[in-house]
Design a protein around this motif. Structure first.
Motif, short mmCIF file in Angstrom:
data_model
loop_
_atom_site.label_atom_id
_atom_site.label_comp_id
_atom_site.label_asym_id
_atom_site.label_seq_id
_atom_site.Cartn_x
_atom_site.Cartn_y
_atom_site.Cartn_z
N PRO A 5 27.37 -20.42 36.82
CA PRO A 5 26.07 -20.79 37.37
C PRO A 5 25.24 -19.55 37.69
O PRO A 5 25.76 -18.49 38.02
N LYS A 6 23.92 -19.72 37.61
CA LYS A 6 23.00 -18.65 37.94
C LYS A 6 22.86 -18.60 39.47
O LYS A 6 22.70 -19.63 40.11
N VAL A 7 22.96 -17.43 40.04
CA VAL A 7 22.85 -17.26 41.49
C VAL A 7 21.53 -16.54 41.79
O VAL A 7 21.29 -15.44 41.29
N LEU A 8 20.68 -17.17 42.58
CA LEU A 8 19.38 -16.59 42.95
C LEU A 8 19.52 -15.75 44.21
O LEU A 8 20.51 -15.86 44.94
N ALA A 9 18.49 -14.97 44.47
CA ALA A 9 18.46 -14.19 45.71
C ALA A 9 18.33 -15.15 46.89
O ALA A 9 17.68 -16.20 46.79
N PRO A 10 18.94 -14.83 48.02
CA PRO A 10 18.88 -15.75 49.16
C PRO A 10 17.47 -15.83 49.74
O PRO A 10 16.71 -14.88 49.69
N ILE A 11 17.13 -16.99 50.26
CA ILE A 11 15.87 -17.21 50.96
C ILE A 11 16.16 -17.07 52.44
O ILE A 11 16.97 -17.81 53.01
N VAL A 12 15.50 -16.11 53.09
CA VAL A 12 15.73 -15.88 54.52
C VAL A 12 14.57 -16.51 55.28
O VAL A 12 13.41 -16.12 55.12
N HIS A 13 14.88 -17.46 56.11
CA HIS A 13 13.87 -18.16 56.90
C HIS A 13 13.64 -17.40 58.20
O HIS A 13 14.50 -16.64 58.65
#
Length: 94
Positions: A5-13
Motif C-alpha cells: 500500500p501507498k503510505v502518505l505523509a501524516p496529517i497533523v491536526h
C-alpha cells in the motif's frame, strides 16, 4: 501478486487544549462599617413658559406613468392607466 500500500505523509491536526479546573474554598472576612449623615435639601422649581402659535400647510404630489400594452379592464371604468399623448414613441405615439 500483492502490491504494497501507498503510505502518505501524516496529517497533523492542531493541538486540542483541555482545561481541568480544581477548586479550593477560602473564607475572607469583610467588615463594612456604617455612618449615617442626615442631609436637608431645599428644592427650587423653575418654571419656564414658551408660548407658541401653530399653522398647517398641505402639500400634494403628482406622478405620471407611461404604460404600454393592453389597458387593464375594470380600472375605474377607463381601462387602466394610459400614456400621455404626444411623446412620439410606443403604440400610442406618432
Amino acid at each position: 501478486m500483492h502490491c504494497r500500500p501507498k503510505v502518505l505523509a501524516p496529517i497533523v491536526h492542531p493541538t486540542k487544549c483541555c482545561v481541568q479546573n480544581n477548586y479550593a474554598e477560602t473564607i475572607v472576612p469583610h467588615i463594612h462599617p456604617q455612618h449615617t449623615t442626615i442631609v436637608n435639601h431645599d428644592f427650587y422649581k423653575h418654571q419656564h413658559y414658551f408660548p407658541q402659535t401653530q399653522s398647517v400647510e398641505n402639500e400634494v404630489t403628482h406622478q405620471h406613468f407611461n404604460v404600454y400594452g393592453q389597458p387593464t379592464p375594470g380600472f375605474g371604468g377607463f381601462g387602466g392607466p394610459r400614456p400621455r399623448p404626444g411623446f412620439g414613441f410606443g403604440p400610442f405615439g406618432r
